[in-house]
Motif scaffolding. Structure first.
Motif, mmCIF file in Angstrom:
data_model
loop_
_atom_site.group_PDB
_atom_site.id
_atom_site.type_symbol
_atom_site.label_atom_id
_atom_site.label_comp_id
_atom_site.label_asym_id
_atom_site.label_seq_id
_atom_site.Cartn_x
_atom_site.Cartn_y
_atom_site.Cartn_z
ATOM 1 N N THR A 182 39.241 -23.433 -57.341
ATOM 2 C CA THR A 182 37.979 -22.741 -57.612
ATOM 3 C C THR A 182 37.179 -22.678 -56.328
ATOM 4 O OG1 THR A 182 37.910 -23.475 -59.921
ATOM 5 C CG2 THR A 182 35.827 -22.765 -58.930
ATOM 6 N N GLU A 183 36.761 -21.489 -55.946
ATOM 7 C CA GLU A 183 35.909 -21.300 -54.772
ATOM 8 C C GLU A 183 34.487 -21.016 -55.260
ATOM 9 O OE1 GLU A 183 35.402 -21.016 -50.500
ATOM 10 O OE2 GLU A 183 36.898 -21.885 -51.862
ATOM 11 N N VAL A 184 33.536 -21.777 -54.722
ATOM 12 C CA VAL A 184 32.135 -21.639 -55.128
ATOM 13 C C VAL A 184 31.384 -20.861 -54.053
ATOM 14 C CG1 VAL A 184 30.010 -22.860 -55.715
ATOM 15 C CG2 VAL A 184 32.233 -23.771 -56.454
ATOM 16 N N LEU A 185 30.714 -19.788 -54.434
ATOM 17 C CA LEU A 185 29.900 -18.994 -53.520
ATOM 18 C C LEU A 185 28.429 -19.263 -53.833
ATOM 19 C CD1 LEU A 185 31.730 -15.530 -53.706
ATOM 20 C CD2 LEU A 185 32.286 -17.517 -52.300
ATOM 21 N N THR A 186 27.741 -19.861 -52.860
ATOM 22 C CA THR A 186 26.307 -20.118 -53.016
ATOM 23 C C THR A 186 25.551 -19.113 -52.162
ATOM 24 O OG1 THR A 186 26.694 -22.471 -53.422
ATOM 25 C CG2 THR A 186 24.474 -21.830 -52.728
ATOM 26 N N PHE A 232 22.145 -10.482 -54.108
ATOM 27 C CA PHE A 232 22.480 -11.807 -53.589
ATOM 28 C C PHE A 232 23.564 -11.630 -52.520
ATOM 29 C CE2 PHE A 232 20.886 -12.498 -57.856
ATOM 30 C CZ PHE A 232 20.036 -13.583 -57.722
ATOM 31 N N PHE A 233 23.462 -12.427 -51.448
ATOM 32 C CA PHE A 233 24.409 -12.356 -50.330
ATOM 33 C C PHE A 233 25.048 -13.731 -50.125
ATOM 34 C CE2 PHE A 233 20.957 -9.361 -49.793
ATOM 35 C CZ PHE A 233 21.604 -8.167 -49.522
ATOM 36 N N TYR A 234 26.330 -13.749 -49.716
ATOM 37 C CA TYR A 234 27.084 -15.011 -49.663
ATOM 38 C C TYR A 234 27.761 -15.259 -48.316
ATOM 39 C CZ TYR A 234 26.318 -14.411 -54.628
ATOM 40 O OH TYR A 234 25.732 -14.215 -55.853
ATOM 41 N N GLY A 235 27.505 -14.438 -47.302
ATOM 42 C CA GLY A 235 28.057 -14.685 -45.981
ATOM 43 C C GLY A 235 29.479 -14.168 -45.813
ATOM 44 N N PHE A 252 36.442 -5.964 -63.470
ATOM 45 C CA PHE A 252 36.785 -7.321 -63.007
ATOM 46 C C PHE A 252 37.508 -7.297 -61.653
ATOM 47 C CE2 PHE A 252 39.602 -10.940 -62.541
ATOM 48 C CZ PHE A 252 38.778 -12.016 -62.852
ATOM 49 N N ASN A 253 38.574 -6.517 -61.550
ATOM 50 C CA ASN A 253 39.382 -6.540 -60.324
ATOM 51 C C ASN A 253 38.588 -6.057 -59.112
ATOM 52 O OD1 ASN A 253 41.656 -7.541 -61.635
ATOM 53 N ND2 ASN A 253 42.448 -5.487 -62.097
ATOM 54 N N GLY A 254 37.769 -5.018 -59.320
ATOM 55 C CA GLY A 254 36.967 -4.521 -58.207
ATOM 56 C C GLY A 254 35.934 -5.538 -57.761
ATOM 57 N N ILE A 255 35.279 -6.197 -58.722
ATOM 58 C CA ILE A 255 34.295 -7.227 -58.371
ATOM 59 C C ILE A 255 34.983 -8.386 -57.648
ATOM 60 C CG2 ILE A 255 32.705 -8.947 -59.324
ATOM 61 C CD1 ILE A 255 32.058 -6.924 -61.561
ATOM 62 N N ALA A 256 36.141 -8.827 -58.146
ATOM 63 C CA ALA A 256 36.875 -9.946 -57.543
ATOM 64 C C ALA A 256 37.265 -9.625 -56.100
ATOM 65 C CB ALA A 256 38.109 -10.278 -58.375
ATOM 66 N N ALA A 257 37.822 -8.445 -55.882
ATOM 67 C CA ALA A 257 38.270 -8.075 -54.538
ATOM 68 C C ALA A 257 37.098 -7.973 -53.575
ATOM 69 C CB ALA A 257 39.035 -6.758 -54.594
ATOM 70 N N THR A 258 35.983 -7.441 -54.032
ATOM 71 C CA THR A 258 34.817 -7.274 -53.168
ATOM 72 C C THR A 258 34.230 -8.625 -52.774
ATOM 73 O OG1 THR A 258 34.326 -5.145 -54.253
ATOM 74 C CG2 THR A 258 32.557 -6.168 -52.983
ATOM 75 N N LEU A 259 34.126 -9.534 -53.727
ATOM 76 C CA LEU A 259 33.599 -10.866 -53.435
ATOM 77 C C LEU A 259 34.524 -11.625 -52.486
ATOM 78 C CD1 LEU A 259 32.300 -11.914 -56.980
ATOM 79 C CD2 LEU A 259 30.948 -11.167 -55.004
ATOM 80 N N ALA A 260 35.834 -11.520 -52.680
ATOM 81 C CA ALA A 260 36.786 -12.201 -51.802
ATOM 82 C C ALA A 260 36.686 -11.689 -50.378
ATOM 83 C CB ALA A 260 38.205 -12.026 -52.334
ATOM 84 N N ALA A 261 36.298 -10.416 -50.213
ATOM 85 C CA ALA A 261 36.199 -9.811 -48.888
ATOM 86 C C ALA A 261 34.852 -10.075 -48.226
ATOM 87 C CB ALA A 261 36.434 -8.309 -48.996
ATOM 88 N N PRO A 284 18.067 -23.118 -55.377
ATOM 89 C CA PRO A 284 19.221 -22.923 -54.480
ATOM 90 C C PRO A 284 20.494 -22.478 -55.194
ATOM 91 C CG PRO A 284 18.056 -24.951 -53.945
ATOM 92 C CD PRO A 284 17.483 -24.451 -55.246
ATOM 93 N N LEU A 285 20.560 -22.679 -56.527
ATOM 94 C CA LEU A 285 21.747 -22.282 -57.269
ATOM 95 C C LEU A 285 21.609 -20.897 -57.893
ATOM 96 C CD1 LEU A 285 22.689 -25.624 -59.064
ATOM 97 C CD2 LEU A 285 23.410 -24.767 -56.826
ATOM 98 N N ALA A 286 20.458 -20.233 -57.644
ATOM 99 C CA ALA A 286 20.270 -18.891 -58.205
ATOM 100 C C ALA A 286 21.354 -17.956 -57.682
ATOM 101 C CB ALA A 286 18.888 -18.358 -57.828
ATOM 102 N N GLY A 287 22.009 -17.246 -58.574
ATOM 103 C CA GLY A 287 23.042 -16.286 -58.197
ATOM 104 C C GLY A 287 24.354 -16.910 -57.748
ATOM 105 N N GLN A 288 24.541 -18.204 -57.966
ATOM 106 C CA GLN A 288 25.807 -18.834 -57.551
ATOM 107 C C GLN A 288 26.985 -18.244 -58.327
ATOM 108 O OE1 GLN A 288 26.879 -23.172 -58.291
ATOM 109 N NE2 GLN A 288 26.312 -23.222 -56.114
#
Length: 317
Positions: free
Chosen positions: A156-160, A196-199, A276-285, A306-310
């Motif tokens: 599991t990868e957590v994006l904060t 929300f932005f995750y770097g 789902f697949n489009g959201i997953a691919a975009t977040l991974a990139a 700090p956990l908003a939008g995690q």
């Protein structure tokens, strides 16, 4: 009989070859046929008739001296050898200098030795003593490299969120005092979108298959029809940080039903959902999440929570 004084050279020192001779009482160094009373290097092991190296020294004021420095051989003594024969009381061996020797001197029992054994030698009075067999140098087998670390097949990868903000009214952070609060929808003739932005992209997600996505909906702000339920619209966008203009939403929407005064809560995006697949691919990139479209709603910023939008992304290899 002592001819030491007569043997002293004019320049005060010379080295001569001689032989050792014992007259039954003492040892002499015989040089040029003359027996010299000599001192002997300590320890020195004399052998009757053996060649020796003698230093002749003038010590001044009529004092003279001859010193036996060492024995002399035509070839160096062997330091090791190989057993050629085992006799009743002696060993016959070939030395590493090519010579063949017989000796009754050995450590251990005679039966400890066999033909072909390599042995270590030491010499005393011109005779070898067998110290024992030379053990074979055994090279241990190479240590196998450690096994590679097990391949992690899932995780599991957590994006904060590294930033949150609202775009509208001519730019980012200009609505309702800024503070990285997130608004979406239309109000007073203005259209607002929140993101929300995750770097940077996460290496752990590269080449992996995302199997589940969970999004933490922040605390709902008391704006608009906050005392009524609503449906908000989640998209994935391609920006790692705030761009100059609005973000580019490329996947979605995924609709989320919220209640009046919605508290922070997790929502699952089913993998059967068309986005789902489009959201997953975009977040991974390295992309992020955007809330856009009516109704008008507001949400706590990541500065307040700090956990908003995690986001949690389950993945498999």
């Amino acid at each position: 009989m002592d001819s030491t004084l007569a043997s002293i050279p004019a320049d005060g020192f010379s080295v001569r070859l001689g032989t050792a001779w014992h007259d039954g009482t003492r040892w002499w160094a015989v040089v040029g046929g003359n027996p010299l009373g000599a001192r002997w290097a300590d320890p020195a092991q004399a052998v009757q008739g053996a060649n020796i190296l003698v230093g002749i020294i003038n010590e001044g004021r009529g004092q003279s001296s001859a010193v036996v420095l060492s024995g002399v051989t035509d070839q160096p003594r062997s330091s090791s050898g190989q057993i050629m024969a085992v006799g009743v009381v002696e060993l016959v061996l070939s030395g590493d200098n090519g010579g063949v020797y017989a000796t009754k001197r050995y450590l251990g029992a005679l039966s400890d030795y066999a033909v072909g054994d390599p042995v270590q030698l030491i010499w005393t009075m011109g005779v070898p003593t067998v110290l024992g067999k030379i053990g074979e140098v055994t090279t241990p087998p190479p240590v196998p490299p450690p096994p590679p670390p097990p391949v992690v097949a899932s995780g599991t990868e957590v994006l904060t969120a590294t930033a949150s903000d609202t775009f509208g009214v001519g730019g980012w952070g200009r609505w309702a005092g800024g503070g990285e609060k997130v608004y979406s929808g239309s109000y007073g003739g203005y259209t607002l979108t929140g993101s929300f932005f995750y770097g940077a992209p996460r290496p752990a997600l590269q080449g992996k298959t995302v199997t589940a996505i969970r999004f933490r909906v922040p605390q709902r702000l008391a704006v608009g029809s906050y005392n009524s339920g609503a449906t908000i619209h989640l998209y994935a966008h391609t920006s790692q940080a705030r761009p100059a203009g609005d973000v580019n939403r490329v996947a979605g929407p995924f609709d989320i039903s919220v209640v009046a005064g919605q508290q922070p809560s997790w929502v699952n995006i089913p993998n059967a959902h068309p986005a789902f697949n489009g959201i997953a691919a975009t977040l991974a990139a390295g992309g992020g999440v955007s809330l856009a479209g009516d109704p008008y709603t507001g949400w706590t910023s990541r500065l307040s929570d700090p956990l908003a939008g995690q986001i949690e992304l389950d993945w498999s290899a």
